[in-house]
Scaffold this active site. Structure first.
Site, PDB file in Angstrom:
ATOM      1  N   LYS A 112       0.773  -1.192   0.018  1.00  0.00           N
ATOM      2  CA  LYS A 112      -0.039   0.135  -0.074  1.00  0.00           C
ATOM      3  C   LYS A 112       0.971   1.216   0.022  1.00  0.00           C
ATOM      4  CE  LYS A 112      -4.430   0.888   0.651  1.00  0.00           C
ATOM      5  NZ  LYS A 112      -5.881   0.129   0.856  1.00  0.00           N
ATOM      6  N   LYS A 200      -4.825 -13.976 -11.902  1.00  0.00           N
ATOM      7  CA  LYS A 200      -5.177 -14.725 -10.612  1.00  0.00           C
ATOM      8  C   LYS A 200      -6.605 -14.275 -10.225  1.00  0.00           C
ATOM      9  CE  LYS A 200      -4.525 -14.708  -5.791  1.00  0.00           C
ATOM     10  NZ  LYS A 200      -4.309 -13.909  -4.566  1.00  0.00           N
ATOM     11  N   LYS A 203     -11.286 -11.399  -5.758  1.00  0.00           N
ATOM     12  CA  LYS A 203     -12.345 -10.448  -5.713  1.00  0.00           C
ATOM     13  C   LYS A 203     -11.833  -9.134  -6.223  1.00  0.00           C
ATOM     14  CE  LYS A 203     -12.559 -12.464  -1.971  1.00  0.00           C
ATOM     15  NZ  LYS A 203     -12.908 -12.977  -0.555  1.00  0.00           N
TER      16      LYS A 203
END
Ligand code: ADP
Ligand code: TRP
Length: 331
Positions: A112, A200, A203
């Site tokens: 991040k 991959k 979600k």
């Protein structure tokens, strides 16, 4: 006494075939040889899912998934993380033994920060303390129940290694084997499961195939798997095809060989290959799907099962916290 296998799944959305093949199926296989401790990591999901209705729905979906796929709550310990207050108490205690540098090096946080920096933003933009301290909560999940092995995806390796390091450090500090030293294990045979677009399945890429879909919806979904533009008559390469990659993970070796031969021979279109995939998925997951939707339409059954798991789990977590508090002098 059997050794303990422990793992958690975050209720962040609808469980997909990547979760099933990469995490749930290998974990269920381990219940044959290990005592299983499998739970719903809802307070880990809270770093991103911050809407009560959505969280509740996701929790039911994950619980129903485990149960429909065969997790036996009598034989295994099956609970919701947030039902075990001792986990949060242990998490704080362990965080006081965790070097801050560990958290700075944790993958999710580091990624991040790298993304923020590349975008010219404040390095800590949109990083909440839950994300930063995520590994400490995971340490508590793992060490609380004496896990010997932790079946996880490769992305979780570092987290389990933190738990190992903290367990060793804590035991050394108190000169007592309070915590079992856990070991991560990976489902090597399955590898990374491709999603609809070949990346991959995740979600976050919006390329998932849900584990449980009614036949009509499944057909629609499989229709979206990206294939090349070869015509029906052309011979095709099974090994570079996403449909075949998924098929192989469910089919018997004989079925796999037979479909590969049809690819190579030509005369078979993508629609046929997708129909074969649907048939093998139906064969493996059809019965579980009916159970899944049945459970979801009776959430009170799921509540009962989780309440039962909570009672059983807290006998263990309370005993562990008594031991820990005694050592800390907070008792
Ligand atoms: P997502 O990427 O969809 O958010 P999670 O990170 O919640 O999935 O993954 C839950 C578990 O499922 C982890 O153990 C992870 O390693 C496994 N998993 C998720 N996606 C895949 C995949 N495409 N292939 C193999 N395993 C996967
Ligand atoms: N962090 C794991 C994931 O993202 C979920 C998880 C939470 C977990 N606590 C755990 C996995 C303890 C194994 C053991 O998939």
């Amino acid at each position: 006494m059997k050794k303990i296998s422990l793992t958690g799944i975050k209720p962040t959305g609808t469980p997909h075939l990547g979760n099933y093949l990469g995490a749930i199926r290998p974990a269920l296989d381990l219940t044959k040889t290990y005592d299983a401790v499998y739970f719903i990591a809802d307070y880990h999901a809270l770093t991103t899912v911050q809407n009560g209705a959505e969280m509740r729905e996701n929790i039911y979906k994950v619980a129903a998934t485990w149960l429909a796929l065969g997790l036996n709550p009598e034989e295994s310990l099956f609970y919701k993380q947030s039902d075990i207050p001792e986990i949060f108490e242990l998490s704080w205690a362990l965080s006081c033994f965790t070097p801050k540098g560990f958290m700075n090096r944790a993958h999710a946080y580091k990624d991040k920060v790298a993304k923020n920096t590349a975008a010219g933003e404040d390095p800590d933009a949109n990083v909440n303390m839950g994300l930063y301290c995520y590994p400490c909560l995971m340490d508590a999940d793992i060490l609380m129940f004496g896990a010997d092995i932790v079946p996880v995806g490769k992305d979780q390796k570092q987290h389990v290694e933190f738990a190992r390091d903290i367990a060793i450090k804590f035991n050394k500090h108190f000169k007592e084997d309070v915590f079992t030293i856990p070991e991560p294990v990976f489902a090597e045979s399955t590898g990374v499961i491709p999603g609809l677009d070949g990346r991959k399945m995740s979600k976050s890429y919006d390329n998932i195939i849900d584990i449980f879909l009614q036949p009509k919806d499944l057909k629609k979904k499989l229709g979206k798997i990206v294939t090349n533009s070869q015509g029906i008559e052309e011979p095709k390469d099974p090994d570079s095809c996403n449909v075949f990659k998924l098929y192989k993970l469910f089919a018997t070796p004989e079925q796999t060989e037979a479909l590969a031969a049809r690819y190579r021979a030509g005369g078979m279109g993508w629609g046929h290959a997708k129909a074969e995939l649907q048939a093998v998925l139906e064969e493996h997951l059809g019965v579980a799907r009916d159970k899944y939707f049945d459970l979801l339409s009776h959430p009170e059954e799921i509540d009962k099962i989780l309440a039962y798991g909570k009672e059983k789990a807290r006998v263990k977590s309370k005993a562990m916290m008594d031991k820990v508090r005694n050592l800390l002098g907070t008792y």
